[in-house]
Write a protein that holds these residues in place. Structure first.
Motif, PDB file in Angstrom:
ATOM      1  N   PHE A   1      -7.369  -3.331  -5.260  1.00 29.97           N
ATOM      2  CA  PHE A   1      -7.419  -3.270  -3.843  1.00 29.97           C
ATOM      3  C   PHE A   1      -6.632  -4.653  -3.110  1.00 29.97           C
ATOM      4  O   PHE A   1      -7.020  -5.630  -3.759  1.00 29.97           O
ATOM      5  CB  PHE A   1      -9.266  -2.850  -3.557  1.00 29.97           C
TER       6      PHE A   1
ATOM      7  N   CYS B   1      -7.584  -6.113   0.089  1.00 28.94           N
ATOM      8  CA  CYS B   1      -9.378  -6.441   1.255  1.00 28.94           C
ATOM      9  C   CYS B   1      -8.922  -6.810   2.646  1.00 28.94           C
ATOM     10  O   CYS B   1      -9.074  -8.469   2.714  1.00 28.94           O
ATOM     11  CB  CYS B   1     -11.054  -7.594   0.490  1.00 28.94           C
TER      12      CYS B   1
ATOM     13  N   GLU C   1      -7.325 -10.139  -2.318  1.00 28.69           N
ATOM     14  CA  GLU C   1      -6.817  -9.487  -3.270  1.00 28.69           C
ATOM     15  C   GLU C   1      -7.926  -9.097  -3.687  1.00 28.69           C
ATOM     16  O   GLU C   1      -8.546  -9.966  -5.024  1.00 28.69           O
ATOM     17  CB  GLU C   1      -5.200  -9.891  -3.903  1.00 28.69           C
ATOM     18  N   GLN C   2      -8.443  -8.274  -4.410  1.00 29.14           N
ATOM     19  CA  GLN C   2      -9.032  -7.934  -5.383  1.00 29.14           C
ATOM     20  C   GLN C   2      -8.956  -6.584  -5.998  1.00 29.14           C
ATOM     21  O   GLN C   2      -7.701  -5.925  -6.330  1.00 29.14           O
ATOM     22  CB  GLN C   2     -10.331  -7.005  -4.627  1.00 29.14           C
TER      23      GLN C   2
ATOM     24  N   LEU D   1       0.687  -0.707   0.006  1.00 26.55           N
ATOM     25  CA  LEU D   1       0.291  -0.444   0.465  1.00 26.55           C
ATOM     26  C   LEU D   1       0.784   1.101  -0.197  1.00 26.55           C
ATOM     27  O   LEU D   1       2.189   1.333   0.454  1.00 26.55           O
ATOM     28  CB  LEU D   1      -1.158  -0.426   1.200  1.00 26.55           C
TER      29      LEU D   1
ATOM     30  N   ARG E   1     -11.625  -1.970   2.902  1.00 26.50           N
ATOM     31  CA  ARG E   1     -10.929  -2.002   1.118  1.00 26.50           C
ATOM     32  C   ARG E   1      -9.992  -1.252   1.215  1.00 26.50           C
ATOM     33  O   ARG E   1     -10.378   0.298   1.070  1.00 26.50           O
ATOM     34  CB  ARG E   1     -12.343  -2.363   0.086  1.00 26.50           C
ATOM     35  N   LEU E   2      -9.039  -1.037   0.502  1.00 32.31           N
ATOM     36  CA  LEU E   2      -8.270   0.009   0.429  1.00 32.31           C
ATOM     37  C   LEU E   2      -7.241  -0.491  -0.755  1.00 32.31           C
ATOM     38  O   LEU E   2      -6.703  -1.244  -1.414  1.00 32.31           O
ATOM     39  CB  LEU E   2      -6.511  -0.363   1.665  1.00 32.31           C
ATOM     40  N   PRO E   3      -6.938   0.751  -1.362  1.00 37.98           N
ATOM     41  CA  PRO E   3      -6.516  -0.005  -2.585  1.00 37.98           C
ATOM     42  C   PRO E   3      -4.797   0.280  -2.571  1.00 37.98           C
ATOM     43  O   PRO E   3      -4.155   0.567  -1.555  1.00 37.98           O
ATOM     44  CB  PRO E   3      -6.051   2.458  -2.847  1.00 37.98           C
TER      45      PRO E   3
ATOM     46  N   GLY F   1     -10.222   4.347   0.404  1.00 38.04           N
ATOM     47  CA  GLY F   1     -11.241   3.465   0.883  1.00 38.04           C
ATOM     48  C   GLY F   1     -12.652   2.879   1.390  1.00 38.04           C
ATOM     49  O   GLY F   1     -13.273   3.945   1.964  1.00 38.04           O
TER      50      GLY F   1
END
Length: 617
Positions: free
Chosen positions: A393, A395, A389-390, A355, A465-467, A447
């Motif tokens: 993002f 998760c 992992e999405q 991140l 959820r975080l970019p 997020g």
């Protein structure tokens, strides 16, 4: 009579029994500008306004049939062409045999009155239109307090027709616990002729009750009597609920601060008892330390809330491995997890996720969620941390088997001061602000954070959820800082008008191996420093006479103070307070209570020979 009519300028006229003009009519002819030939017979009707013509003839024909006194209102053209509002009154005259002989009448010019009435009607119509456009409920009451008019807003709000709320019937819209207060209060106001105010709940069309502030004011005649009442109701439900939340929060804050004070006070008494053994003293010290740390966390939460809500948080972004955030958060939350004996299961993806984030703030977010999971779950129930992992993002899901949440609680889980159950028997402690701060910090990172639950007693799931970073994160620097070599002791000056605070800080600094001198005022500090020549000065800010800011500026003007390290130790911890400290000449800004670790770190830093040490927040 005919002689009077012939010499008067009043619009007086005489008509035959059939209602026709058969003789000269000086008043009527003079007013209309028509000749006798023009008004003869029914000719006078040619002066009527076209819009009134048919109605007037029809009404006049009715009076002729009844042979009764007549009054007709119409507009008549004056000799200058202007139509004037007239009120015509006529009396039938009978002979000695009771036969109708003639009609004697007079026209009264009512134009000024009608124009005033029209203006009043227009004004009233405008007022009604204005009242209907108000966002407030408005009404008019008769002298007894019964409603005779309500505006459209009440109909829209309540869903009731006007007829169903007139009189005293609209009191049915009040909550049953408030209805009698309104009725008795209004009746008392009517008896006393005084304005009346009340806060009460009023039923909305969907059945929900909302708080309103109601006001009724009397309107008096010039003789002092009340001829009507005007009232308004303003929806204050949102502000009322906000105020209630603040009251509940302050009560909770007092409770949360009082809780650790009790064991701290008891621990101090144990330490003072001569008969207390070493084990009891060690236990008391551990309790005091634990409860003090708890109070510091509460105050830190309040500070964070204020910073976040006022947009004064500055993210210090850097390439950050997500695993580092998770491991640090787990370590921070370990005491709460171990206290409840919760099995902790962590599932990380095979690929390391990176991140571009403020690791400290994200650790704060995740540890807050973990602490809640431990707090609101029965002992020995598992807590899962699942990272996936999405696309674009990362998760992070925290799943517990705790008390769960109702659907309505899910909608406000991240609201300030939100708690699922505020009753004493279900109190889990805390201020109810952690998730609000967490949401704002996550959103500042771009997020989202969401809560889910299958219902009460079925646990909760918090999803963050975080970019992901667009570049790989490097290894985090590892601290190689060790314990200080205290053989090179520093001269430290402590300045605080609170003697207890100065004494405790001095003892703490001395325990780290340094030489300490203390002063209680800015003037005493400057005198002390002239011969003590401190290398480090720890200054309180809010001192009487000379503030810590002013003292710092004066210290920088001295020979010894140019290279000394100045440390602000204060209860003020906003970003603006820190900036003000640095502008005054401080190198560091510590928020009370400062622990030994923070002081040790500062005291171990080398003091620059050619200038001030770099300042740190």
């Amino acid at each position: 009579m005919r002689a009077l009519v012939s010499v008067t300028s009043t619009v007086v006229w005489v008509l035959s029994a059939e209602g026709r003009v058969e003789e000269e009519q000086p008043g009527l002819q003079g007013f209309t500008g028509l000749s006798f030939e023009e008004v003869r017979g029914d000719g006078w009707t040619r002066a009527l306004h076209p819009d009134d013509y048919a109605r007037v003839l029809d009404e006049w024909a009715g009076f002729l049939r009844l042979q009764a006194p007549a009054e007709i209102h119409y507009r008549m053209r004056r000799h200058d062409g202007e139509y004037r509002h007239m009120r015509a009154r006529a009396v039938p005259m009978f002979d000695e045999h009771c036969r109708l002989r003639e009609w004697v009448g007079a026209n009264e010019d009512m134009t000024a009155y009608e124009q005033g009435t029209d203006e009043l009607r227009d004004r009233e119509a405008r007022l009604m239109q204005f009242a209907d456009s108000l966002p407030h409920i408005a009404w008019e009451l008769d002298p007894s307090g019964a409603a005779v008019w309500v505006n459209r807003r009440l109909q829209e709000y309540s869903g009731c027709e006007t007829s169903s709320v007139l009189g005293w019937k609209w009191a049915d819209l009040f909550h049953e616990d408030d209805r009698e207060s309104y009725i008795s209060g209004l009746r008392r106001a009517v008896e006393q002729g005084q304005a009346f105010r009340l806060e009460a709940r009023v039923r909305r069309a969907d059945g929900e009750y909302r708080w309103f502030q109601l006001a009724n004011a009397p309107q008096s005649t010039k003789h002092g009597g009340i001829y009507r009442w005007f009232g308004t109701a303003t929806d204050i439900d949102d502000s009322y609920q906000a105020t209630e939340k603040i009251h509940r929060f302050l009560a909770t804050l007092a409770h949360e601060l009082r809780n650790p004070l009790a064991p701290i006070s008891n621990g101090i008494q144990i330490l003072r008892m001569p008969q207390s053994g070493e084990q009891a003293k060690e236990s008391a010290l551990a309790t005091i330390e634990r409860q003090t740390a708890h109070m510091v966390r509460l105050l830190d939460d309040l500070m964070d809330l204020n910073r976040v809500r006022s947009d004064r948080v500055v993210l210090r972004r850097a390439p950050t491995p997500l695993s580092t955030v998770i491991n640090t958060a787990l370590e921070t939350s370990r005491p709460a997890i171990e206290k409840g004996q919760h099995p902790l299961r962590v599932n990380l993806p095979a690929r390391a996720l990176s991140l571009h984030a403020d690791a400290t703030r994200l650790t704060q977010v995740l540890s807050n969620v973990l602490n809640n999971a431990a707090k609101f779950s029965p002992d020995q129930t598992p807590i899962d941390v699942i990272v996936t992992e999405q696309p674009g993002f990362a998760c992070v899901e925290v799943i517990d088997r705790g008390i769960g949440m109702l659907p309505e609680m899910l909608q406000r889980a991240f609201d300030m001061f939100a708690q699922a159950d505020t009753s004493v028997e279900r109190s889990y402690g805390g201020l109810g602000i952690g998730l609000n701060v967490a949401r704002r910090l996550v959103e500042m990172h771009g997020g989202t954070i969401e809560a889910a639950s299958d219902g009460p007693g079925r646990g909760s799931r918090i999803t963050i959820r975080l970019p992901l970073s667009t570049s790989e994160a490097g290894d985090e620097p590892v601290s190689t800082e060790g314990e200080a070599d205290l053989s090179s002791r520093r001269r430290v000056m402590v300045v605080d008008d609170n003697e207890d605070a100065a004494r405790i800080v001095s003892m703490l600094v001395e325990s780290l191996g340094h030489v300490v001198r203390a002063a209680s005022t800015g003037a005493d500090a400057l005198n002390l420093a002239e011969h003590f020549r401190p290398e480090v000065a720890i200054l309180d800010i809010g001192m009487p006479g000379m503030s810590g800011y002013e003292l710092a500026r004066r210290c920088r003007q001295t020979v010894w103070g140019r290279h000394a390290r100045l440390v602000a130790l204060t209860g003020w911890g906003q970003e603006a307070d820190r900036q003000k400290s640095f502008e005054a000449g401080f190198d560091h800004h510590l928020v009370k209570p400062a622990g030994s670790a923070a002081l040790r770190k500062i005291l171990l830093e080398p003091v620059g020979e050619g200038g001030r040490t770099p300042r740190t927040p």
